[in-house]
Design an enzyme around this catalytic site. Sequence first.
Site, PDB file in Angstrom:
ATOM      1  N   ARG A  93       0.845  -1.187   0.000  1.00 57.05           N
ATOM      2  CA  ARG A  93       0.000   0.000   0.000  1.00 57.05           C
ATOM      3  C   ARG A  93       0.884   1.242   0.000  1.00 57.05           C
ATOM      4  O   ARG A  93       1.886   1.303   0.719  1.00 57.05           O
ATOM      5  CB  ARG A  93      -0.905   0.024   1.244  1.00 57.05           C
ATOM      6  CG  ARG A  93      -2.131  -0.860   1.139  1.00 57.05           C
ATOM      7  CD  ARG A  93      -3.115  -0.371   0.081  1.00 57.05           C
ATOM      8  NE  ARG A  93      -4.288  -1.209  -0.042  1.00 57.05           N
ATOM      9  CZ  ARG A  93      -4.436  -2.226  -0.903  1.00 57.05           C
ATOM     10  NH1 ARG A  93      -3.453  -2.538  -1.726  1.00 57.05           N
ATOM     11  NH2 ARG A  93      -5.559  -2.915  -0.952  1.00 57.05           N
ATOM     12  N   GLU A 128      -3.747   7.354  -5.708  1.00 60.81           N
ATOM     13  CA  GLU A 128      -3.767   6.743  -7.045  1.00 60.81           C
ATOM     14  C   GLU A 128      -5.001   7.221  -7.817  1.00 60.81           C
ATOM     15  O   GLU A 128      -6.041   7.414  -7.194  1.00 60.81           O
ATOM     16  CB  GLU A 128      -3.794   5.219  -6.908  1.00 60.81           C
ATOM     17  CG  GLU A 128      -2.538   4.696  -6.228  1.00 60.81           C
ATOM     18  CD  GLU A 128      -2.616   3.197  -5.903  1.00 60.81           C
ATOM     19  OE1 GLU A 128      -3.583   2.529  -6.310  1.00 60.81           O
ATOM     20  OE2 GLU A 128      -1.691   2.706  -5.230  1.00 60.81           O
ATOM     21  N   HIS A 141      -0.675  -0.061 -10.088  1.00 63.69           N
ATOM     22  CA  HIS A 141      -1.363  -0.939  -9.135  1.00 63.69           C
ATOM     23  C   HIS A 141      -1.882  -2.214  -9.836  1.00 63.69           C
ATOM     24  O   HIS A 141      -3.097  -2.447  -9.904  1.00 63.69           O
ATOM     25  CB  HIS A 141      -2.501  -0.199  -8.425  1.00 63.69           C
ATOM     26  CG  HIS A 141      -2.886  -0.836  -7.121  1.00 63.69           C
ATOM     27  ND1 HIS A 141      -3.308  -0.126  -6.033  1.00 63.69           N
ATOM     28  CD2 HIS A 141      -2.901  -2.140  -6.729  1.00 63.69           C
ATOM     29  CE1 HIS A 141      -3.590  -0.949  -5.032  1.00 63.69           C
ATOM     30  NE2 HIS A 141      -3.334  -2.197  -5.440  1.00 63.69           N
TER      31      HIS A 141
HETATM   32  C1  DGY Z   1      -5.472  -5.894  -3.216  1.00 63.30           C
HETATM   33  O1  DGY Z   1      -6.199  -6.831  -3.583  1.00 63.30           O
HETATM   34  O2  DGY Z   1      -5.601  -5.354  -2.134  1.00 63.30           O
HETATM   35  C2  DGY Z   1      -4.413  -5.456  -4.153  1.00 63.30           C
HETATM   36  O3  DGY Z   1      -3.876  -4.241  -3.794  1.00 63.30           O
HETATM   37  C3  DGY Z   1      -4.908  -5.424  -5.561  1.00 63.30           C
HETATM   38  O4  DGY Z   1      -3.813  -5.493  -6.444  1.00 63.30           O
END
Ligand code: DGY
Length: 318
Positions: free
Chosen positions: A237, A266, A285
């Site tokens: 994150r 983002e 991402h």
């Molecule tokens: C999630 O599933 O939390 C991821 O960040 C997606 O790529």
Amino acid sequence: MRILLTRKLHKFAIKELKKYYTVSIHDGKIPIPKKELMEKIKNVEGLICFPYDLIDREVIEKARNLKVISTYSVGYDHIDLAAAKKKNIRIGYTPDVLTGATADLTLGLILDVMRRITEGDRVIRRGSWHQIFGASDYVGVDLEGKTLGIFGIGRIGQAVAKRARGFEMNIQYNSRKRLSKNQEKFLGIKFVSFDTLLRSSDILTIHAPYNPETHHLINFKTMKKMKKTAVLINTARGKIVNEVDLVKALKRKIISGAGLDVFEKEPIKKSHELTKIENTVLAPHIGSSSAETRKKMASITVQNLVLGLQKKKMVYSI
Ligand code: DGY
């Protein structure tokens, strides 16, 4: 019952949902605006959301009938768990199925930054590749023999360790919870303090959840402890890393490079400072973004929702 999806899912998933429910889908490229979400959530029993939808207390309080939130993600830092619990709302998520894909991307970013693949791609696209095989042109560093530091040894951290062994790296980790001796032996990794992880890793890769404890854990002070040659990888994150500090650390060569799949806010803009730094590889991402994985995530998201609304055990619940 009525279901709200904050974005489209695969056709098979929508078809399945429509068998049971009245389905409304927020269409369009941008996330559902909060005001609209707060209006639409009032009357639905089920919500399918995505990691960029902020399902905070204010939103949850508007939900008069909501029984289940099913997020198309392993991360659930976008949902106010306490507020949901207070209203007896069940929460489903999608761990396990995206472990391999996210670990693959992590190794991809490591290789890319260390061997300067994307940087080379930019050289070619700019039309600046003039000499072949220059002895010191686009020189990267080997993975073999380097020390990989993993912060967070959950499913994804462990999958990264397994893959990194194939590159003959030394692997160390730090995590809130230490693994058993047997698990450490099986994975070929050693537990070190966070301080040692920072100081002695050639690559530091983050695989911890985002929470108040990990907020801006990687900042100028912590990066100053890292090797000048070290590379930072983040597929977890964005807010675990203080981005302003990261830009400063990269510009001042406090660390040598970064591979990032996640950002504080983002999507990041073209004008973001990170895009101006050569020794960074930036991905939009896409940790879980393989066709197979995304399909499995869609299937589990639907199953979690249906089972939750039937008051049965979900495939994965929080
Ligand atoms: C999630 O599933 O939390 C991821 O960040 C997606 O790529």
